[in-house]
Scaffold this motif. Structure first.
Motif, PDB file in Angstrom:
ATOM      1  N   ASP A 152       0.834  -1.202   0.000  1.00 60.36           N
ATOM      2  CA  ASP A 152       0.000   0.000   0.000  1.00 60.36           C
ATOM      3  C   ASP A 152       0.868   1.251   0.000  1.00 60.36           C
ATOM      4  O   ASP A 152       0.597   2.228  -0.705  1.00 60.36           O
ATOM      5  CB  ASP A 152      -0.896   0.030   1.247  1.00 60.36           C
ATOM      6  CG  ASP A 152      -2.084  -0.920   1.176  1.00 60.36           C
ATOM      7  OD1 ASP A 152      -2.314  -1.518   0.107  1.00 60.36           O
ATOM      8  OD2 ASP A 152      -2.778  -1.060   2.205  1.00 60.36           O
ATOM      9  N   HIS A 153       1.930   1.215   0.804  1.00 60.89           N
ATOM     10  CA  HIS A 153       2.791   2.391   0.975  1.00 60.89           C
ATOM     11  C   HIS A 153       3.456   2.819  -0.329  1.00 60.89           C
ATOM     12  O   HIS A 153       3.480   4.019  -0.657  1.00 60.89           O
ATOM     13  CB  HIS A 153       3.860   2.092   2.024  1.00 60.89           C
ATOM     14  CG  HIS A 153       4.847   3.194   2.207  1.00 60.89           C
ATOM     15  ND1 HIS A 153       4.608   4.299   2.999  1.00 60.89           N
ATOM     16  CD2 HIS A 153       6.097   3.381   1.690  1.00 60.89           C
ATOM     17  CE1 HIS A 153       5.645   5.106   2.965  1.00 60.89           C
ATOM     18  NE2 HIS A 153       6.572   4.581   2.185  1.00 60.89           N
ATOM     19  N   ARG A 156       1.727   4.961  -3.017  1.00 60.83           N
ATOM     20  CA  ARG A 156       1.537   6.390  -2.762  1.00 60.83           C
ATOM     21  C   ARG A 156       2.882   7.107  -2.873  1.00 60.83           C
ATOM     22  O   ARG A 156       3.925   6.507  -2.569  1.00 60.83           O
ATOM     23  CB  ARG A 156       0.981   6.636  -1.346  1.00 60.83           C
ATOM     24  CG  ARG A 156      -0.303   5.933  -1.021  1.00 60.83           C
ATOM     25  CD  ARG A 156      -0.833   6.406   0.339  1.00 60.83           C
ATOM     26  NE  ARG A 156       0.101   6.158   1.428  1.00 60.83           N
ATOM     27  CZ  ARG A 156       0.138   5.047   2.158  1.00 60.83           C
ATOM     28  NH1 ARG A 156      -0.698   4.062   1.894  1.00 60.83           N
ATOM     29  NH2 ARG A 156       1.011   4.921   3.143  1.00 60.83           N
ATOM     30  N   ALA A 165       5.401   7.542  -6.301  1.00 59.08           N
ATOM     31  CA  ALA A 165       4.613   6.310  -6.182  1.00 59.08           C
ATOM     32  C   ALA A 165       5.037   5.322  -7.258  1.00 59.08           C
ATOM     33  O   ALA A 165       5.413   5.706  -8.364  1.00 59.08           O
ATOM     34  CB  ALA A 165       3.129   6.636  -6.322  1.00 59.08           C
ATOM     35  N   PRO A 196      -3.791   2.276  -2.371  1.00 57.74           N
ATOM     36  CA  PRO A 196      -3.099   3.451  -1.809  1.00 57.74           C
ATOM     37  C   PRO A 196      -3.981   4.314  -0.913  1.00 57.74           C
ATOM     38  O   PRO A 196      -3.473   5.224  -0.248  1.00 57.74           O
ATOM     39  CB  PRO A 196      -2.655   4.221  -3.055  1.00 57.74           C
ATOM     40  CG  PRO A 196      -3.606   3.799  -4.130  1.00 57.74           C
ATOM     41  CD  PRO A 196      -3.936   2.374  -3.831  1.00 57.74           C
ATOM     42  N   GLU A 199      -4.082   4.847   4.601  1.00 57.17           N
ATOM     43  CA  GLU A 199      -3.172   5.959   4.872  1.00 57.17           C
ATOM     44  C   GLU A 199      -2.115   5.673   5.936  1.00 57.17           C
ATOM     45  O   GLU A 199      -1.306   6.544   6.238  1.00 57.17           O
ATOM     46  CB  GLU A 199      -3.983   7.191   5.273  1.00 57.17           C
ATOM     47  CG  GLU A 199      -4.875   7.711   4.141  1.00 57.17           C
ATOM     48  CD  GLU A 199      -5.632   8.966   4.522  1.00 57.17           C
ATOM     49  OE1 GLU A 199      -5.805   9.206   5.734  1.00 57.17           O
ATOM     50  OE2 GLU A 199      -6.047   9.700   3.611  1.00 57.17           O
TER      51      GLU A 199
END
Length: 318
Positions: A152-153, A156, A165, A196, A199
């Motif tokens: 996920d990190h 972004r 990203a 993404p 958070e």
């Protein structure tokens, strides 16, 4: 290695006017912390570091003791790239080109990597696997739920480390023939699930736990408004079941960028008012923290009681 305390090497003790006995006394008194044989750091500053910062410093300490060029990988490379992962009581991870099954010695776990296609870069004075290879390795070799936050990190932008990203297409293309069929399947499962919109590490891990527990996928960052205007955005929302989920990490109550000039008590009151406005709209609000997230079954039980919907099995039809 920004904002981390310096390392003191026992081989340099003479330049600091220290004898072996004086080193030992300082460690016993807590003025120094021994990270590994022959490597120390300042005790008071060490104790103020977050767990991930302490882990990053142990990677640096290991690098200072190696006699030959060493490539750091997996969680150790992730710590250098600023890629988050779950837990920090892990051995240092480095690569070996000798396929002998890997070995662990002095807190360093060696992992085999074929030389073909291996991308290595120098970052913060260390040799590490490329950012792209690092996150793919995490997806290939960590449990699904632990690999999701890292994936996920990187989807972004990372302004803290001035990194753009990565795209799912880039990551998919990089899988190539580097990994076994089983590892490739694990990577693609994590990549397909990654989003993404999560958070934080806690939100990403929560979403993975929710998925593995068999709940329907929630809407992420759902916007809420009432007669008074914008209420805010919530971490997870099951709109038709009228359930909202919120992960309570410590960050919003301690970091200045989240406090935005307010005191902790003001933030807590504002959060409570926000929750009351969401409840007034007819939603049940479920909150959980790191302790509940780490406790097997705790989050699943809370969501089940609130009425979060389960995924329909194939046998139930459409």
């Amino acid at each position: 290695m920004p904002d981390l305390p310096p390392l003191l090497l026992s081989r340099d003790r003479l330049s600091h006017d220290l004898t072996p006995n004086e080193l030992a006394k300082r460690v016993k008194a807590g003025a120094l912390v021994r990270l590994r044989h022959g490597v120390y750091t300042e005790g008071p500053r060490w104790r103020t570091l977050a767990p991930w910062e302490q882990y990053r410093l142990t990677v640096q300490a290991a690098a200072e003791t190696f006699q030959k060029p060493t490539v750091f990988a997996r969680r150790s490379a992730a710590s250098v790239w600023g890629i988050p992962f779950v837990g920090y009581s892990h051995p240092v991870a480095a690569l070996t080109l000798k396929n002998d099954g890997g070995r662990s010695r002095c807190g360093v776990q060696r992992h085999f990597a074929g030389g073909a296609g291996l991308q290595v870069v120098q970052r913060e004075g260390l040799l590490v696997t490329s950012r792209l290879r690092t996150v793919l390795d995490l997806a290939a070799f960590l449990p699904f739920a632990e690999a999701v936050p890292a994936m996920d990190h990187v989807l972004r932008p990372d302004p803290a480390h001035s990194l753009p990203a990565l795209t799912k297409a880039e990551l998919e293309d990089a899988v190539g023939a580097t990994y076994s069929a089983a590892a490739s399947r694990r990577i693609r499962a994590v990549l397909g699930f990654a989003d993404p919109l999560s958070e934080s590490v806690g939100e990403s891990l929560s979403r993975a736990v929710i998925h593995l527990a068999g709940f329907e996928a929630p809407i992420l960052q759902q916007r809420f408004s009432d007669a008074g205007g914008l209420v805010g955005y919530v971490d997870f929302c099951w709109k038709w079941s009228r359930v909202v989920g919120e992960f309570d990490g410590e960050t919003k109550y301690v970091k200045q960028e989240y406090l935005r000039g307010k005191t902790v008590s003001q933030v807590v009151v504002a959060e409570k008012n926000r929750e009351n406005r969401i409840r007034a709209l007819g939603f049940d609000v479920v909150r959980w923290d790191w302790a509940e997230l780490r406790r097997p079954g705790a989050l699943e039980r809370k969501l089940a009681v609130a009425g979060a919907p389960r995924r329909r099995t194939r046998s139930a039809g459409s």
